[in-house]
Design a protein around this motif. Sequence first.
Motif, PDB file in Angstrom:
ATOM      1  N   LEU A 223       1.129  -1.126   0.043  1.00 25.68           N
ATOM      2  CA  LEU A 223       0.203   0.206   0.104  1.00 25.68           C
ATOM      3  C   LEU A 223       0.866   1.176   0.003  1.00 25.68           C
ATOM      4  N   VAL A 224       1.861   1.807  -1.172  1.00 27.93           N
ATOM      5  CA  VAL A 224       2.314   2.472  -1.583  1.00 27.93           C
ATOM      6  C   VAL A 224       1.933   3.356  -2.630  1.00 27.93           C
ATOM      7  N   GLU A 225       2.228   4.398  -2.783  1.00 29.65           N
ATOM      8  CA  GLU A 225       1.485   5.420  -4.254  1.00 29.65           C
ATOM      9  C   GLU A 225       1.234   4.614  -5.088  1.00 29.65           C
ATOM     10  N   LYS A 226       2.351   4.399  -5.265  1.00 34.38           N
ATOM     11  CA  LYS A 226       2.614   3.638  -7.354  1.00 34.38           C
ATOM     12  C   LYS A 226       2.149   2.640  -7.490  1.00 34.38           C
ATOM     13  N   LYS A 227       1.695   1.697  -6.130  1.00 32.47           N
ATOM     14  CA  LYS A 227       0.493   0.593  -6.738  1.00 32.47           C
ATOM     15  C   LYS A 227      -1.155   1.266  -6.859  1.00 32.47           C
ATOM     16  N   GLY A 228      -1.405   2.746  -6.712  1.00 30.85           N
ATOM     17  CA  GLY A 228      -2.443   2.865  -7.819  1.00 30.85           C
ATOM     18  C   GLY A 228      -3.562   1.992  -6.697  1.00 30.85           C
ATOM     19  N   ALA A 229      -3.331   1.930  -5.400  1.00 26.29           N
ATOM     20  CA  ALA A 229      -4.849   1.617  -4.682  1.00 26.29           C
ATOM     21  C   ALA A 229      -5.515   2.678  -4.605  1.00 26.29           C
ATOM     22  N   ALA A 230      -5.316   4.118  -4.595  1.00 26.48           N
ATOM     23  CA  ALA A 230      -6.293   5.186  -3.971  1.00 26.48           C
ATOM     24  C   ALA A 230      -6.855   4.736  -5.634  1.00 26.48           C
ATOM     25  N   VAL A 231      -6.328   5.008  -6.438  1.00 22.84           N
ATOM     26  CA  VAL A 231      -6.793   5.559  -7.891  1.00 22.84           C
ATOM     27  C   VAL A 231      -8.629   4.532  -8.449  1.00 22.84           C
ATOM     28  N   LEU A 232      -8.042   3.018  -7.485  1.00 20.97           N
ATOM     29  CA  LEU A 232      -9.055   1.995  -7.565  1.00 20.97           C
ATOM     30  C   LEU A 232     -10.177   2.515  -6.405  1.00 20.97           C
ATOM     31  N   LEU A 233     -10.069   2.243  -5.351  1.00 27.25           N
ATOM     32  CA  LEU A 233     -10.932   2.988  -4.957  1.00 27.25           C
ATOM     33  C   LEU A 233     -12.285   4.802  -5.194  1.00 27.25           C
ATOM     34  N   ASP A 234     -11.272   5.306  -6.137  1.00 30.49           N
ATOM     35  CA  ASP A 234     -11.917   6.259  -6.603  1.00 30.49           C
ATOM     36  C   ASP A 234     -12.689   5.187  -7.718  1.00 30.49           C
ATOM     37  N   ALA A 235     -12.053   4.702  -8.606  1.00 27.29           N
ATOM     38  CA  ALA A 235     -13.221   3.998  -9.468  1.00 27.29           C
ATOM     39  C   ALA A 235     -14.261   2.801  -9.236  1.00 27.29           C
ATOM     40  N   VAL A 236     -14.444   2.123  -8.264  1.00 27.49           N
ATOM     41  CA  VAL A 236     -15.444   1.712  -7.321  1.00 27.49           C
ATOM     42  C   VAL A 236     -15.821   2.272  -7.163  1.00 27.49           C
ATOM     43  N   ARG A 237     -15.989   3.260  -6.188  1.00 25.53           N
ATOM     44  CA  ARG A 237     -16.878   4.299  -6.137  1.00 25.53           C
ATOM     45  C   ARG A 237     -17.824   4.993  -7.494  1.00 25.53           C
ATOM     46  N   LEU A 238     -17.431   4.980  -8.522  1.00 21.29           N
ATOM     47  CA  LEU A 238     -18.050   5.644  -9.563  1.00 21.29           C
ATOM     48  C   LEU A 238     -18.746   3.726 -10.801  1.00 21.29           C
ATOM     49  N   ASP A 252       0.292  -4.710   2.902  1.00 21.15           N
ATOM     50  CA  ASP A 252       0.323  -3.085   4.263  1.00 21.15           C
ATOM     51  C   ASP A 252       0.699  -2.799   3.823  1.00 21.15           C
ATOM     52  N   GLY A 253       1.234  -1.510   4.196  1.00 20.82           N
ATOM     53  CA  GLY A 253       2.495  -0.900   3.662  1.00 20.82           C
ATOM     54  C   GLY A 253       1.624   0.816   4.385  1.00 20.82           C
ATOM     55  N   PRO A 254       2.302   2.396   4.382  1.00 20.72           N
ATOM     56  CA  PRO A 254       1.924   3.503   4.966  1.00 20.72           C
ATOM     57  C   PRO A 254       1.100   3.697   4.901  1.00 20.72           C
ATOM     58  N   LEU A 255       0.436   3.835   3.618  1.00 27.88           N
ATOM     59  CA  LEU A 255      -0.975   4.172   3.483  1.00 27.88           C
ATOM     60  C   LEU A 255      -2.175   3.314   3.680  1.00 27.88           C
ATOM     61  N   ARG A 256      -2.316   2.789   4.646  1.00 23.23           N
ATOM     62  CA  ARG A 256      -3.617   1.715   4.859  1.00 23.23           C
ATOM     63  C   ARG A 256      -4.006   2.445   5.640  1.00 23.23           C
ATOM     64  N   ALA A 257      -3.991   3.542   6.612  1.00 19.39           N
ATOM     65  CA  ALA A 257      -3.909   3.508   7.580  1.00 19.39           C
ATOM     66  C   ALA A 257      -5.855   4.953   6.395  1.00 19.39           C
ATOM     67  N   SER A 258      -4.474   5.825   5.654  1.00 20.85           N
ATOM     68  CA  SER A 258      -5.342   7.197   4.335  1.00 20.85           C
ATOM     69  C   SER A 258      -6.663   6.276   3.356  1.00 20.85           C
ATOM     70  N   LEU A 259      -6.005   4.981   3.187  1.00 27.64           N
ATOM     71  CA  LEU A 259      -6.871   3.513   2.429  1.00 27.64           C
ATOM     72  C   LEU A 259      -7.889   3.064   2.715  1.00 27.64           C
ATOM     73  N   THR A 260      -8.207   2.819   3.982  1.00 27.66           N
ATOM     74  CA  THR A 260      -8.743   2.382   5.424  1.00 27.66           C
ATOM     75  C   THR A 260      -9.853   3.716   5.083  1.00 27.66           C
ATOM     76  N   ALA A 261      -9.875   4.623   5.220  1.00 31.66           N
ATOM     77  CA  ALA A 261     -10.789   5.864   6.052  1.00 31.66           C
ATOM     78  C   ALA A 261     -11.588   5.908   4.434  1.00 31.66           C
ATOM     79  N   LYS A 262     -10.567   5.550   2.750  1.00 33.47           N
ATOM     80  CA  LYS A 262     -11.458   6.352   1.745  1.00 33.47           C
ATOM     81  C   LYS A 262     -12.543   5.228   1.094  1.00 33.47           C
ATOM     82  N   ALA A 263     -12.064   4.258   1.774  1.00 32.28           N
ATOM     83  CA  ALA A 263     -12.879   3.070   1.621  1.00 32.28           C
ATOM     84  C   ALA A 263     -14.701   3.359   0.876  1.00 32.28           C
ATOM     85  N   ASP A 264     -15.204   2.372   1.176  1.00 35.76           N
ATOM     86  CA  ASP A 264     -17.185   2.070   0.964  1.00 35.76           C
ATOM     87  C   ASP A 264     -16.474   1.126   1.800  1.00 35.76           C
ATOM     88  N   ALA A 265     -17.983   0.399   1.829  1.00 33.66           N
ATOM     89  CA  ALA A 265     -18.364  -1.184   2.855  1.00 33.66           C
ATOM     90  C   ALA A 265     -17.867  -2.307   2.195  1.00 33.66           C
TER      91      ALA A 265
END
Length: 394
Positions: A223-238, A252-265
């Motif tokens: 869970l780091v920037e280059k893997k693009g998980a944040a983009v994936l969460l944006d796509a799922v919401r669409l 796991d990784g340094p972005l886990r907390a921010s990604l978890t907060a961004k994710a839906d159910a």
Amino acid sequence: MSNPTSKPVLLVATSTLPAKVGDGTPGFVLDLATAVSADFDVVVVAPMVGRAPKHEVVDGVTIHRYSYFPRRWQDLADGAIVENLRAKRSRWLQVPFFFLAMAIAVRRANARYRPSLAHLHWIIPQGLVGLATLGRLPRVVTTLGGDLYALQGAVPTRLKRRVIRSARYVTCMSHDMAAELAKLGATEAQVRVIPMGADVGPVERAVETESRRPGSLLFVGRLVEKKGAAVLLDAVRLLPEDPSRHLTVVGDGPLRASLTAKADASVEFVGQRGRDDLAAEYARAEVALYPSVPASNGDRDGLPVALLEAMTAGCVVIASRAPGIVDVVEDDVNGLLVTPGDAEELAAAIARVEGDPALRTRLGAAARETARGYSVEVVSGKYREILGATLRGR
């Protein structure tokens, strides 16, 4: 120390090695070391992680781990070093001790085992330490991307050039990396494009026992920037609502907390998975997603081993049109490719696959066929040729 067998000794230095086989840490270095042990007595030098044994033998491979900082704070090598430094600047305090401890460990292994050649994973730090400690010992250097793309500037570039110049061969995961190596002075005769192989056994066994879950999406990666998980969460919401859709995020990784907060159910973060549990995730998933993006520090993905593992399982792969990935995934043939960072295009690709069972069957079968050429067995054969040529060239 004399060699107890007739086989030459291969010294391997790496930053990434599982504390325990199958614990979820990327195992490509250990898999490769085990595979080439048919031709070599392999000795691996790696940093200490967690509560791993300091010395052990795994499948005939001798492993020595070195400590480099007080255990309470020793975490520089727990995952990707470049990303760890970005996530917590105080980790820079560990860097000089890490280099020093590695240099001592490599020098000791060289004196004790008298290897015939060395395989150094990453140009920096292992290649640089090898340059400083191994003298004229023939060596192969492998880059997996972070050292090549992210470590920029006059001093790192000069150091990388020196390491490359000293190596008999330099291997990389994609043709884009080969072009970057050429810019650093690597010759065409030096460079070999060889992705890290996938351990297909656990995945193939899981496919025989697990069943696909309708609507199941899978992301596997740090869970780091280059893997693009944040983009994936944006796509799922669409995507339009679908109660059967479920995204499992493994890693796991340094972005886990921010990604978890961004994710839906519909999104579940399960952390790092052991090898067998991860294989079961691949076997259950309909679609595996690799939305890689260029990181702000210039780092980029190579060819994720997780992508090859998903293809082995027959998952439909949707991935970014990124260097390394495009060497393996052909759009609408054995997967779907999307523009890096484009959440709308990624969402459209997911919706297309979800709505077309025939497409899922066709792409999944083609992915599985492609993956046969990227198994550890196939890849290790290529490395055995290179290591043998390096040994003969001595």
